[in-house]
Scaffold this motif. Structure first.
Motif, mmCIF file in Angstrom:
data_model
loop_
_atom_site.group_PDB
_atom_site.id
_atom_site.type_symbol
_atom_site.label_atom_id
_atom_site.label_comp_id
_atom_site.label_asym_id
_atom_site.label_seq_id
_atom_site.Cartn_x
_atom_site.Cartn_y
_atom_site.Cartn_z
ATOM 1 N N ALA A 141 0.830 -1.205 0.000
ATOM 2 C CA ALA A 141 0.000 0.000 0.000
ATOM 3 C C ALA A 141 0.865 1.257 0.000
ATOM 4 O O ALA A 141 0.529 2.261 -0.647
ATOM 5 N N LEU A 142 1.991 1.219 0.700
ATOM 6 C CA LEU A 142 2.901 2.358 0.712
ATOM 7 C C LEU A 142 3.541 2.546 -0.655
ATOM 8 O O LEU A 142 3.706 3.680 -1.134
ATOM 9 N N VAL A 167 10.037 3.940 1.679
ATOM 10 C CA VAL A 167 9.110 2.948 2.228
ATOM 11 C C VAL A 167 9.783 2.218 3.385
ATOM 12 O O VAL A 167 10.719 1.443 3.177
ATOM 13 N N PRO A 168 9.344 2.439 4.612
ATOM 14 C CA PRO A 168 9.981 1.778 5.755
ATOM 15 C C PRO A 168 9.610 0.296 5.818
ATOM 16 O O PRO A 168 8.454 -0.066 5.637
ATOM 17 N N GLN A 169 10.603 -0.529 6.057
ATOM 18 C CA GLN A 169 10.349 -1.955 6.225
ATOM 19 C C GLN A 169 9.949 -2.246 7.675
ATOM 20 O O GLN A 169 10.641 -1.824 8.611
ATOM 21 N N PRO A 170 8.836 -2.937 7.892
ATOM 22 C CA PRO A 170 8.414 -3.229 9.270
ATOM 23 C C PRO A 170 9.484 -4.021 10.009
ATOM 24 O O PRO A 170 10.085 -4.939 9.433
ATOM 25 N N LEU A 185 0.368 4.593 9.611
ATOM 26 C CA LEU A 185 0.943 4.890 8.306
ATOM 27 C C LEU A 185 0.126 4.223 7.203
ATOM 28 O O LEU A 185 -0.153 4.829 6.160
ATOM 29 N N TYR A 186 -0.277 2.977 7.441
ATOM 30 C CA TYR A 186 -1.113 2.258 6.473
ATOM 31 C C TYR A 186 -2.440 2.996 6.269
ATOM 32 O O TYR A 186 -2.903 3.165 5.133
ATOM 33 N N PHE A 188 -2.944 6.141 6.709
ATOM 34 C CA PHE A 188 -2.657 7.407 6.036
ATOM 35 C C PHE A 188 -2.581 7.233 4.520
ATOM 36 O O PHE A 188 -3.126 8.047 3.767
ATOM 37 N N VAL A 189 -1.913 6.181 4.063
ATOM 38 C CA VAL A 189 -1.709 6.027 2.616
ATOM 39 C C VAL A 189 -2.897 5.394 1.917
ATOM 40 O O VAL A 189 -2.966 5.412 0.687
ATOM 41 N N THR A 190 -3.834 4.829 2.662
ATOM 42 C CA THR A 190 -4.972 4.179 2.016
ATOM 43 C C THR A 190 -6.230 5.025 2.015
ATOM 44 O O THR A 190 -7.276 4.567 1.548
ATOM 45 N N ARG A 191 -6.132 6.247 2.515
ATOM 46 C CA ARG A 191 -7.290 7.136 2.406
ATOM 47 C C ARG A 191 -6.936 8.284 1.464
ATOM 48 O O ARG A 191 -5.766 8.646 1.331
ATOM 49 N N PRO A 192 -7.932 8.857 0.784
ATOM 50 C CA PRO A 192 -7.655 9.928 -0.181
ATOM 51 C C PRO A 192 -6.934 11.094 0.468
ATOM 52 O O PRO A 192 -7.170 11.439 1.628
ATOM 53 N N CYS A 193 -6.051 11.696 -0.313
ATOM 54 C CA CYS A 193 -5.294 12.849 0.177
ATOM 55 C C CYS A 193 -6.137 14.105 0.198
ATOM 56 O O CYS A 193 -5.852 15.035 0.931
ATOM 57 N N GLY A 194 -7.158 14.131 -0.628
ATOM 58 C CA GLY A 194 -7.987 15.337 -0.697
ATOM 59 C C GLY A 194 -7.851 16.060 -2.015
ATOM 60 O O GLY A 194 -8.547 17.043 -2.269
ATOM 61 N N GLY A 195 -6.962 15.578 -2.906
ATOM 62 C CA GLY A 195 -6.822 16.187 -4.213
ATOM 63 C C GLY A 195 -7.966 15.781 -5.113
ATOM 64 O O GLY A 195 -8.810 14.968 -4.784
#
Length: 343
Positions: A141-142, A167-170, A185-186, A188-195
Motif C-alpha cells: 500500500a505504501l 518505504v519503511p520496512q516493518p 501509516l497504512y 494514512f496512505v490508504t485514504r484519499p489525500c484530498g486532491g
C-alpha cells in the motif's frame, strides 16, 4: 531383522519397528514415498529391510515441518544417488517459511499488547486500526501511494531507488509503538489525500517534469537528503553548505537554469506553497525508531532541514521573511514556477 523366511516384513511389523501406526505407514505407501517390495498371496503389503531406514528419514523430514512434496524430492534424489542438493534446498525453504511465521507471531504479539494496554474505551478503534494490517505487514500500500505521488514518467530505476528509502520496512521484532505507527501509516496512505479525483496532492514540479527531468531531480535530491541526514545525526543547524547547494542544484538542473539568488528566492516560495505530507514522515520515523528513542533521518526530515537551510540563507542574504510566513502567504495565493515537495 525380520522373522520371515524371505527377509520381508508386513506393514504391522514395519510399523512396530519404526514406532508408528499402521495408518501412517499406509499413508506414506499410498503416496509413493515408501515403496512395497511385494504383496503376499492374500494381497498384504510386504516391505524390504531398508524400508525401516527410509521410513525413519521420512519421519525426520516431516518432523522438521517439511511438506510432503519436499520430502518426495529428497527421496527421489536419494534414490538417484545424491540427496544433498534437494535436502539443502528443502531445509533452506523451510527456514525461510519459519522466519516469516516467526515475524508474523512477533507482530501479532505486539499488536495484542497494544490493544490490551490501551484504555478500554479506545480498544475498539485501536483494534480496527491494527487489525487492518496483515501479519507480518505488507508494504504494497505504501508503494502504491508513492507510485501515484511520483512523476508519472519517472524511470523505473529512479522510482525503485526512491522507494528503497521512502518505504519503511516493518521491523522483524516490533515494539507495540512501532506496530501502532505502521498501522497509522497504512491508514494514512490508504485514504484519499484530498486532491481532485482522490489522487495524492502532488507537487507542481511533477506536472512539468518529463522522464529525464524527474530522474535528474530525484537523483539530486537523494544526494542532498543523504548529506542533510548526516547533518541531522550530528545535530548540525540548518544553513548554507554542500547539502543546500546540492538541493538547489537538483531543481535548477531539472529546469535547465542556474543557481542564482533570484532562483533560490523563487524556489523557496514555491516549496513553501507545495503540498506537504509531514504525517507520513513522522510515522515513518516512529516505525524506524531505535529503542532509545533516537530518531532516524528520513527523506522528509532531510527535506525540512534543507528548507530551513534555504530559509536561513535567504534571511542572511536577502532579508527574506521566515519560512513559516512564506508558507502562510503561499497558501493564500496560487504560485507558479519551479519546485516540488518530494518529502
Amino acid at each position: 531383522m525380520f522373522s520371515s523366511h524371505d527377509g520381508l516384513c508386513t506393514i504391522g511389523e514395519l510399523a512396530g519397528h519404526a514406532g508408528v501406526s499402521v495408518k501412517t505407514v499406509r499413508f506414506y505407501s499410498d503416496g509413493g514415498l515408501l515403496p512395497e517390495a511385494s504383496r503376499s498371496a492374500g494381497g498384504h503389503r510386504r516391505y524390504a529391510p531398508e524400508a525401516v531406514e527410509r521410513l525413519g528419514l521420512i519421519r525426520s523430514l516431516r518432523g522438521l515441518g517439511l511438506p510432503v512434496a519436499d520430502v518426495r524430492r529428497v527421496l527421489d534424489e536419494q534414490d538417484a544417488g545424491d540427496a544433498a542438493d534437494a535436502l539443502e534446498a528443502a531445509v533452506d525453504g523451510r527456514l525461510r517459511m519459519l522466519g516469516s511465521e516467526l515475524r508474523a507471531l512477533r507482530w501479532r504479539e505486539a499488536a495484542l499488547q497494544l490493544v490490551r494496554d490501551c484504555p478500554q474505551e479506545e480498544r475498539p478503534a485501536r483494534l480496527r486500526l491494527v487489525g487492518a494490517v496483515g501479519a507480518p505487514p505488507s508494504t504494497s500500500a505504501l508503494v502504491r501511494f508513492w507510485r501515484a505521488w511520483l512523476p508519472a514518467r519517472m524511470p523505473a530505476r529512479a522510482v525503485g531507488a526512491f522507494l528503497e528509502v521512502a518505504v519503511p520496512q516493518p521491523p522483524d521484532d516490533p515494539r507495540p509503538a512501532q506496530v501502532l505507527a505502521f498501522a497509522r501509516l497504512y491508514a494514512f496512505v490508504t485514504r484519499p489525500c484530498g486532491g481532485s479525483g482522490g489522487r495524492p496532492c502532488q507537487p507542481s514540479a511533477h506536472a512539468a517534469a518529463g522522464a529525464r527531468e524527474s530522474a535528474v531531480l530525484y537523483a539530486g535530491l537523494a544526494t542532498a537528503y543523504d548529506l542533510a541526514g548526516g547533518e541531522l545525526r550530528r545535530g548540525g543547524a540548518p544553513g548554507p553548505g554542500e547539502a543546500l547547494d546540492g538541493f538547489v542544484d537538483a531543481y535548477a538542473s531539472t529546469y535547465g537554469t542556474r543557481d542564482t539568488p533570484g532562483f533560490r528566492h523563487r524556489l523557496a516560495g514555491q516549496l513553501a506553497a507545495d503540498p506537504r505530507i509531514d504525517r507520513y514522515w513522522e510515522l515513518t520515523a516512529e516505525v524506524l525508531g531505535a529503542p532509545d528513542g533516537r530518531p532516524e533521518p528520513t527523506p522528509g526530515t532531510a527535506h525540512d532541514w534543507l528548507l530551513a537551510a534555504l530559509d536561513a540563507h535567504l534571511s542572511m542574504t536577502l532579508g527574506e521573511q521566515p519560512l513559516e510566513e512564506r508558507r502562510a502567504r503561499g497558501a493564500r495565493s496560487t504560485t507558479t514556477g519551479t519546485g516540488g515537495r518530494a518529502g
